[in-house]
Design an enzyme around this catalytic site. Structure first.
Site, short mmCIF file in Angstrom:
data_model
loop_
_atom_site.label_atom_id
_atom_site.label_comp_id
_atom_site.label_asym_id
_atom_site.label_seq_id
_atom_site.Cartn_x
_atom_site.Cartn_y
_atom_site.Cartn_z
CG MET A 199 -3.28 17.30 -4.20
SD MET A 199 -3.42 15.50 -4.25
CE MET A 199 -1.75 15.00 -3.84
CD GLU A 259 13.48 40.14 -3.10
OE1 GLU A 259 12.45 39.78 -3.75
OE2 GLU A 259 14.02 41.24 -3.27
CG PHE A 284 11.37 54.33 -0.65
CD1 PHE A 284 10.19 54.06 -1.35
CD2 PHE A 284 12.57 53.86 -1.16
CE1 PHE A 284 10.22 53.34 -2.52
CE2 PHE A 284 12.61 53.13 -2.34
CZ PHE A 284 11.43 52.88 -3.03
CD GLN A 285 12.53 49.66 -1.55
OE1 GLN A 285 13.72 49.56 -1.25
NE2 GLN A 285 12.02 49.17 -2.66
CE LYS A 313 22.08 52.66 2.22
NZ LYS A 313 21.41 53.26 1.04
C1 LIG Z 1 1.47 28.40 -3.01
C2 LIG Z 1 0.38 27.39 -3.06
N1 LIG Z 1 -0.85 27.73 -3.51
C3 LIG Z 1 -1.83 26.81 -3.56
C4 LIG Z 1 -1.61 25.52 -3.14
C5 LIG Z 1 -2.73 24.49 -3.20
N2 LIG Z 1 -2.37 23.39 -4.11
C6 LIG Z 1 -1.87 22.21 -3.67
S1 LIG Z 1 -1.48 21.17 -4.91
C7 LIG Z 1 -2.04 22.25 -6.08
C8 LIG Z 1 -1.99 21.91 -7.54
C9 LIG Z 1 -0.61 21.76 -8.04
O1 LIG Z 1 -0.64 21.61 -9.43
P1 LIG Z 1 0.63 21.10 -10.20
O2 LIG Z 1 1.84 21.84 -9.77
O3 LIG Z 1 0.37 21.12 -11.66
O4 LIG Z 1 0.83 19.62 -9.66
P2 LIG Z 1 -0.10 18.31 -9.90
O5 LIG Z 1 -0.94 18.13 -8.69
O6 LIG Z 1 -0.90 18.54 -11.13
O7 LIG Z 1 0.90 17.21 -10.04
C10 LIG Z 1 -2.51 23.41 -5.48
C11 LIG Z 1 -3.09 24.56 -6.21
C12 LIG Z 1 -0.33 25.23 -2.64
N3 LIG Z 1 -0.01 24.02 -2.18
N4 LIG Z 1 0.65 26.16 -2.63
#
Ligand SMILES: Cc1ncc(C[n+]2csc(CCOP(=O)(O)OP(=O)(O)O)c2C)c(N)n1
Ligand SMILES: [Mg+2]
Lengths: 186, 574
Positions: free
Chosen positions: B472, B43, B105-106, B155
């Protein structure tokens, strides 16, 4: 600083009155919020305050227009002018909110609160409690040999003052409604 | 009745996933041909796909999911759409009215859970009210500042027959103001006439206001000759090839854009919200400028930065009035001073803050994007991204000529957004080239949607900049946490080519810069979904960067400057 009157649907309100003075002084404001009387609307308003970290000092709510399906929420809140402006703008954004009025800045208003005090005691203290209640124009709405329940209406400060006086005289329980407020005149 | 309401609202596509509490609606879906239903695999994917569809077409996106887990899985997407002001309508099934509150349920308190992450939501307990609520849901979602709405339908209400009413102009009290105040607009025009160092700072509000707003913006920018920068969300409103374009601003914005913001004397904010990624340190934000702020949402004004000239209204309407007034007063600007301002800006441009060197046998992520840009920019192209370094590089190195061509999760920064969003975009533009610039970690968060892309023949291109790192996060750990790389590796990565093949899609792997062009061409020319595993330099950092807690003129431009730059106060910021 002037009021942000957020009347939905109006096309003329000037954004000029959105200019706040960015000051650090915390002010207390009483807001009257007219809302659609529908399930969840109070949760929306309260959720806004908790979610964004605003204060609620008092909050009252009741339906005020059955036909128009409107309830009035009176909120006493505190914050810097910028925060107060934000609160009003954020309230105005809630889809179920029809109008937001800042009674503190929109001209003179009257504020009233109702409270009930249970005072238990004997002898002199009981007599003194009754005498002070009379001075404060509080009514006795219930009495036993050792307790009184007083009912008092007035501005919140008056109720605070009465509570201070009752405390040494055996105050055991308090119920307060929170503030209801209306602007004066028309 | 639900399907009828959707058809009457002009809906042609619904993204959804069935379950017990929405079966009656799915039964309606089965018995008609006007609406295409795209079966996602999760979803969250449905909501992001609807966001991508909405952003790329300008029409609201629609989702249909079941009660309980279906609804809770939609929460991330709803929050994402709320933060980025994307109009979507999510319909959720609910247990029958007589079972609500019994922990059936749900059962989940869907309107309770989603109240803070929707613009508005409704629980419909009477069938007779259903059609009006559905029409109102479209009205609320798309009027004023757009946003996600949710309609929870028990529902028994779905099963019952009730009277249907067709859509009519909304009579509800919710009618946001679109015209700006003329007095303020005139004040802004006067400021435009005399400004010595003006800058336009534009955002997602221009996109949301519609293509006409972008046209008016271009007219105003070109006629005044003022420089223009944009937030991540507003890219494409002014063409990247335009003369006045400074590039994106903010934390990873261009040097010239941030310096112009810092040094300007008139800042004209159009549909942006002074987000913390933009302002950096608030008390050092553009200290000498007069700030005009145009926004349809009164709560955006003075929320973060005090506006000297606040204008509440729809960007398109306000721009039209600004142009009208400015022209009627003789199209004046302080052209001499503005020319001087431009020579200062041109000097900043010589810093060439995006320069990089592709040397050796390892692909630099910047190079990969530069080649992707060169080989795809003449296509009818839409770009989505995930979240991370690759997202910022995509914003820096790809050029956007038009609005609605760039789909990215700005406010919430949701990893896993881009792939499903690309599916939604492709549904809206079946013949276009839709590319999702991804990081390997983000992409895995909603990789199950490869099944959706295959089932519906959606030839979305997944361009993964694979640095085998949560890049990042790794960059922040390098700068802020003494190079202690706690859990920022992508371990046990799949073989992306085999993964693609397991779904019946095409996989391409590329690690040699000399092979890159051919590999990208192969991706473009393949008629079907492609998973492109582009192995890139693992330790590349994303620059320029304004470290948390710093001002615009304290930007880092490259590796040499990164030692000990973020102080204790800055390190608590995100
Ligand atoms: C759902 C979610 N969890 C954690 C983060 C924190 N976060 C920001 S950038 C990142 C790393 C992303 O890695 P990747 O997709 O390989 O991209 P890159 O920075 O290596 O280009 C994380 C864990 C986030 N933005 N969203
Ligand atoms: Mg990565």
């Amino acid at each position: 600083m002037s009021a942000l009157k957020l009347k939905k649907g109006s096309t003329s309100h000037s954004a000029y009155n959105l200019r706040p003075t960015f000051s650090d002084v915390v002010e207390k404001h009483t807001l009257a919020v007219l809302v659609e009387n529908e399930p969840g609307v109070l949760a929306r308003v309260i959720g806004l305050f908790s979610g964004r970290g605003y204060n609620i000092e008092s909050l009252t709510v009741a339906e005020v227009d059955h036909q128009g399906h409107l309830s009035r929420i009176t909120i006493v809140t505190a914050g810097t002018p910028q925060v107060i402006e934000q609160i009003k703008a954020q309230l105005g954004r809630i889809v179920s909110v029809h109008e937001v009025h800042d009674l503190t800045v929109e001209g003179p208003s009257v504020e009233r609160e109702l409270a009930m005090f249970k005072v238990s005691g004997k002898g002199d203290k009981r007599v003194e409690a009754l005498r002070l209640a009379d001075i404060f124009r509080a009514n006795v709405v219930d009495s036993t040999l050792e307790t009184f329940v007083f009912e008092i209406t007035g501005a919140p400060e008056k109720i605070d003052a009465f509570a201070d006086l009752m405390r040494p005289l055996g105050l055991t329980e308090v119920a307060r409604t929170g503030v209801a407020a209306l602007p004066r005149g028309d | 009745m639900v399907v009828q309401a959707l058809i009457d609202q002009g809906v042609d596509t619904v993204f959804g996933y069935p379950g017990g509490a929405v079966l009656p609606i799915y039964d309606e879906v089965f018995q008609q041909n006007s609406i295409k239903h795209i079966l996602v695999r999760h979803e969250q994917g449905a909501v992001h796909a609807a966001e991508g569809y909405a952003r790329a077409t300008g029409k609201p996106g629609v989702c249909l999911v079941t009660s309980g887990p279906g609804a809770t899985n939609a929460v991330t997407g709803l929050t994402d759409a709320l933060m980025d002001s994307i109009p979507i309508i999510v319909l959720t099934g609910q247990v029958p009215t007589f079972m609500i509150g019994s922990d059936a349920f749900q059962e989940a308190d869907t309107v309770g859970i989603t109240r803070p992450c929707t613009k508005h939501n409704w629980l419909v307990k009477e069938t007779d009210k259903l059609s009006d609520v559905l029409h109102e849901a479209f009205h609320v979602s798309t009027s004023g500042r757009p946003g996600p709405v949710l309609v929870d339908i028990p529902k028994d209400v779905q099963f019952a027959t009730g009277s249907y009413s067709a859509p009519k102009p909304s009579t509800s009290h919710y009618q946001p103001q679109v015209k700006g105040d003329m007095e303020a607009i005139t004040e802004l025009v006067a400021a435009i006439e005399t400004a010595k160092r003006p800058v336009f700072y534009t955002g997602g509000g221009v996109v949301n206001s519609g293509p006409g707003a972008s046209q008016l913006l271009r007219e105003l920018v070109d006629a005044t000759g003022f420089p223009i920068t944009s937030t991540l969300m507003g890219l494409g409103c002014y063409p990247a090839s335009g003369d006045r374009w400074l590039g994106m601003l903010g934390m990873h914005g261009l040097y010239e854009a941030n310096m112009a913001m810092h040094g300007c004397d008139l800042m004209i904010n159009i549909g942006a919200r002074f987000d913390d990624r933009i302002t950096g340190r608030i008390d050092a934000f553009s200290p000498k400028s007069k700030k005009a702020h145009i926004d349809i949402d009164p709560s955006s004004i003075n929320k973060v930065i005090k506006a000297d000239i606040p204008i509440v209204g729809d960007v398109g309407h306000v721009l039209e009035d600004i142009l009208k007034v400015w022209k009627s007063r003789g199209r004046k600007t302080n052209s001499e001073a503005v020319a001087k301002w431009w020579s200062q800006i041109d000097e900043w441009k010589t810093v060439d803050c995006l320069k990089f060197e592709q040397k050796g046998k390892v692909i630099k992520p910047q190079y990969a994007l530069e080649r992707l840009e060169a080989l795809t920019k003449d296509h009818d192209r839409y770009i989505c991204t995930e979240v991370g370094q690759h997202q910022m590089w995509a914003a820096q190195y790809l050029g956007f000529e038009d609005p609605n061509r760039w789909m990215t999760s700005g406010g919430l920064g949701t990893m896993g957004y881009g792939f499903p969003a690309s599916i939604g975009v492709q549904m809206g533009h079946p013949d276009a080239l839709v590319i999702n610039v991804a990081g390997e970690a983000s992409w895995l968060m909603n990789m199950q949607e490869l099944g959706t892309a295959m089932q519906f023949n959606l030839p979305v291109k997944q361009f993964i900049l694979n640095n085998e790192r949560l890049g990042m996060v790794r960059q922040w750990q390098e700068l802020l946490h003494g190079e202690r790389y706690s859990h920022s590796w992508s371990e046990s990565l799949p073989d992306f080519v085999k993964l693609a093949e397991a779904f019946g899609a095409k996989g391409i792997i590329c690690s040699d810069p000399d092979d890159l062009d051919d590999a990208i061409m192969e991706m473009i020319n393949h008629d079907g979904p492609v998973l492109f595993d582009c192995l890139v330099e693992k330790h590349e950092n994303c620059f320029p960067m304004i470290p948390s807690g710093k001002a615009h003129n304290e930007m880092l431009l490259g590796e040499a400057e990164t030692q000990g730059v973020i102080d204790a106060k800055g390190s608590v910021l995100v």
